[in-house]
Motif scaffolding. Structure first.
Motif, PDB file in Angstrom:
ATOM      1  N   SER B  62     -48.235   7.545 -34.655  1.00  0.00           N
ATOM      2  CA  SER B  62     -49.520   8.243 -34.634  1.00  0.00           C
ATOM      3  C   SER B  62     -49.261   9.704 -34.305  1.00  0.00           C
ATOM      4  O   SER B  62     -48.135  10.092 -33.957  1.00  0.00           O
ATOM      5  N   ASP B  63     -50.328  10.515 -34.394  1.00  0.00           N
ATOM      6  CA  ASP B  63     -50.161  11.939 -34.116  1.00  0.00           C
ATOM      7  C   ASP B  63     -50.027  12.206 -32.617  1.00  0.00           C
ATOM      8  O   ASP B  63     -49.878  13.358 -32.192  1.00  0.00           O
ATOM      9  N   ARG B  64     -50.079  11.159 -31.807  1.00  0.00           N
ATOM     10  CA  ARG B  64     -49.822  11.340 -30.368  1.00  0.00           C
ATOM     11  C   ARG B  64     -48.321  11.501 -30.099  1.00  0.00           C
ATOM     12  O   ARG B  64     -47.925  11.932 -29.026  1.00  0.00           O
ATOM     13  N   PHE B  65     -47.525  11.136 -31.085  1.00  0.00           N
ATOM     14  CA  PHE B  65     -46.064  11.191 -30.952  1.00  0.00           C
ATOM     15  C   PHE B  65     -45.533  12.434 -31.652  1.00  0.00           C
ATOM     16  O   PHE B  65     -45.918  12.724 -32.786  1.00  0.00           O
ATOM     17  N   SER B  66     -44.637  13.134 -30.986  1.00  0.00           N
ATOM     18  CA  SER B  66     -43.973  14.273 -31.604  1.00  0.00           C
ATOM     19  C   SER B  66     -42.580  14.390 -31.006  1.00  0.00           C
ATOM     20  O   SER B  66     -42.296  13.852 -29.927  1.00  0.00           O
ATOM     21  N   ALA B  67     -41.696  15.074 -31.705  1.00  0.00           N
ATOM     22  CA  ALA B  67     -40.344  15.263 -31.209  1.00  0.00           C
ATOM     23  C   ALA B  67     -39.831  16.612 -31.662  1.00  0.00           C
ATOM     24  O   ALA B  67     -40.201  17.110 -32.728  1.00  0.00           O
ATOM     25  N   GLU B  68     -38.980  17.175 -30.817  1.00  0.00           N
ATOM     26  CA  GLU B  68     -38.330  18.442 -31.141  1.00  0.00           C
ATOM     27  C   GLU B  68     -36.844  18.304 -30.874  1.00  0.00           C
ATOM     28  O   GLU B  68     -36.415  17.500 -30.060  1.00  0.00           O
ATOM     29  N   ARG B  69     -36.106  19.134 -31.576  1.00  0.00           N
ATOM     30  CA  ARG B  69     -34.675  19.216 -31.299  1.00  0.00           C
ATOM     31  C   ARG B  69     -34.323  20.695 -31.250  1.00  0.00           C
ATOM     32  O   ARG B  69     -34.357  21.383 -32.258  1.00  0.00           O
ATOM     33  N   THR B  70     -34.018  21.165 -30.068  1.00  0.00           N
ATOM     34  CA  THR B  70     -33.783  22.590 -29.865  1.00  0.00           C
ATOM     35  C   THR B  70     -32.310  22.921 -30.043  1.00  0.00           C
ATOM     36  O   THR B  70     -31.443  22.241 -29.483  1.00  0.00           O
ATOM     37  N   GLY B  71     -32.054  23.961 -30.826  1.00  0.00           N
ATOM     38  CA  GLY B  71     -30.684  24.438 -30.999  1.00  0.00           C
ATOM     39  C   GLY B  71     -29.763  23.401 -31.589  1.00  0.00           C
ATOM     40  O   GLY B  71     -28.540  23.480 -31.417  1.00  0.00           O
ATOM     41  N   GLY B  72     -30.319  22.435 -32.273  1.00  0.00           N
ATOM     42  CA  GLY B  72     -29.495  21.409 -32.885  1.00  0.00           C
ATOM     43  C   GLY B  72     -28.828  20.487 -31.896  1.00  0.00           C
ATOM     44  O   GLY B  72     -27.891  19.751 -32.234  1.00  0.00           O
ATOM     45  N   SER B  73     -29.312  20.486 -30.654  1.00  0.00           N
ATOM     46  CA  SER B  73     -28.673  19.645 -29.640  1.00  0.00           C
ATOM     47  C   SER B  73     -29.701  18.730 -28.977  1.00  0.00           C
ATOM     48  O   SER B  73     -30.084  17.724 -29.540  1.00  0.00           O
ATOM     49  N   VAL B  74     -30.187  19.146 -27.811  1.00  0.00           N
ATOM     50  CA  VAL B  74     -31.086  18.303 -27.018  1.00  0.00           C
ATOM     51  C   VAL B  74     -32.385  18.038 -27.772  1.00  0.00           C
ATOM     52  O   VAL B  74     -32.910  18.913 -28.458  1.00  0.00           O
ATOM     53  N   SER B  75     -32.874  16.812 -27.629  1.00  0.00           N
ATOM     54  CA  SER B  75     -34.142  16.444 -28.251  1.00  0.00           C
ATOM     55  C   SER B  75     -35.112  15.923 -27.206  1.00  0.00           C
ATOM     56  O   SER B  75     -34.695  15.278 -26.229  1.00  0.00           O
ATOM     57  N   THR B  76     -36.391  16.208 -27.430  1.00  0.00           N
ATOM     58  CA  THR B  76     -37.444  15.709 -26.550  1.00  0.00           C
ATOM     59  C   THR B  76     -38.469  14.965 -27.388  1.00  0.00           C
ATOM     60  O   THR B  76     -38.957  15.499 -28.390  1.00  0.00           O
ATOM     61  N   LEU B  77     -38.759  13.751 -26.965  1.00  0.00           N
ATOM     62  CA  LEU B  77     -39.822  12.956 -27.596  1.00  0.00           C
ATOM     63  C   LEU B  77     -41.029  13.012 -26.670  1.00  0.00           C
ATOM     64  O   LEU B  77     -40.916  12.685 -25.481  1.00  0.00           O
ATOM     65  N   THR B  78     -42.156  13.457 -27.193  1.00  0.00           N
ATOM     66  CA  THR B  78     -43.374  13.592 -26.392  1.00  0.00           C
ATOM     67  C   THR B  78     -44.419  12.604 -26.880  1.00  0.00           C
ATOM     68  O   THR B  78     -44.649  12.485 -28.085  1.00  0.00           O
ATOM     69  N   ILE B  79     -44.998  11.901 -25.934  1.00  0.00           N
ATOM     70  CA  ILE B  79     -46.107  10.996 -26.246  1.00  0.00           C
ATOM     71  C   ILE B  79     -47.314  11.489 -25.475  1.00  0.00           C
ATOM     72  O   ILE B  79     -47.290  11.549 -24.235  1.00  0.00           O
ATOM     73  N   GLN B  80     -48.344  11.841 -26.194  1.00  0.00           N
ATOM     74  CA  GLN B  80     -49.573  12.344 -25.562  1.00  0.00           C
ATOM     75  C   GLN B  80     -50.567  11.198 -25.384  1.00  0.00           C
ATOM     76  O   GLN B  80     -50.600  10.254 -26.180  1.00  0.00           O
TER      77      GLN B  80
END
Lengths: 111, 118
Positions: B62-80
């Motif tokens: 769902s659109d409550r889920f998003s993810a980023e990967r900064t600098g091609g390394s660390v990733s963060t999965l966010t659930i709103q």
């Protein structure tokens, strides 16, 4: 979410016997397949892989068989040991380069 | 580090709160995956990052889920606005390449983050 179909779930074998774990995949375009082992409380660990241009590949005590005609994959474990008890997943690599996993089979080894 | 590291290992949150899950992949690995695993179930694909390419977000439920990967390394999965059905183990994996010869496609998994929404 996407998943490879896996006919399932618990296989019980006696220590020393051979185990066969089966998996059906749905995407005929997949060209790479992998078996993973997941022990309780841990992330999956790689066991063995196979390309679609092969029908058999052997590792240490494990053999993977691929039948593209019926889109079937199997993992054979020789002389099953108590340490082999885990959940086993097959995974396929789609042409989009993402790994899609099956539901899993739990292998229980009895002494 | 020697392997894929995920934090926190356990997270209990109240329904409606936002959570962030972190993944530190193996250094040099260009491919990074997030999966969700409910109790006794298989691994549900969520999102896939490969190098500088646009991520494959087709598995996000769902659109409550998003993810980023900064600098091609660390990733963060966010659930709103977490819901109880979000309770699961969230697994991150990385590999040298999404595609390659034997062994190159091997994805190494972290221990996962067990999320419980109460």
């Amino acid at each position: 979410g996407e998943s490879v179909g896996l006919h399932l779930p618990t296989l019980s074998v006696q220590e020393g016997d051979n185990s066969i774990i089966n998996c059906a995949y749905s995407n005929s375009a997949s060209d790479y397949f992998i078996w993973y082992k997941q022990e309780s409380g841990k992330g999956p660990q790689f066991i063995i892989d196979i390309r679609s241009n092969m029908d058999k590949r052997q590792g240490q005590r494990v053999t993977v068989l691929l039948n593209k005609t019926v889109k079937h994959l199997s993992l054979q474990i020789a002389a099953t040991q108590p340490g082999d008890s885990a959940v086993y997943f097959c995974a396929e690599l789609h042409n989009t380069d993402k790994l899609i996993f099956g539901t899993g089979t739990r292998l229980q080894v009895f002494p | 580090g020697a392997g894929v590291s995920q934090s926190p290992s356990n997270k209990v949150t109240e329904k409606g709160k936002d959570v962030e899950l972190r993944c530190d992949p193996i250094s040099g690995h260009t491919a990074l995956y997030w999966y969700r695993q409910s109790l006794g179930q298989g691994l549900e694909f969520l999102i896939y990052f490969q190098g500088n390419s646009a991520p494959d977000k087709s598995g996000l439920p769902s659109d409550r889920f998003s993810a980023e990967r900064t600098g091609g390394s660390v990733s963060t999965l966010t659930i709103q606005r977490t819901q109880q059905e979000d309770s699961a183990v969230y697994l991150c994996a990385s590999s040298l390449s999404g595609r390659g010869g034997f062994g190159l496609t091997e994805a190494f998994f972290g221990q996962g983050t067990r999320l419980t929404v109460v």
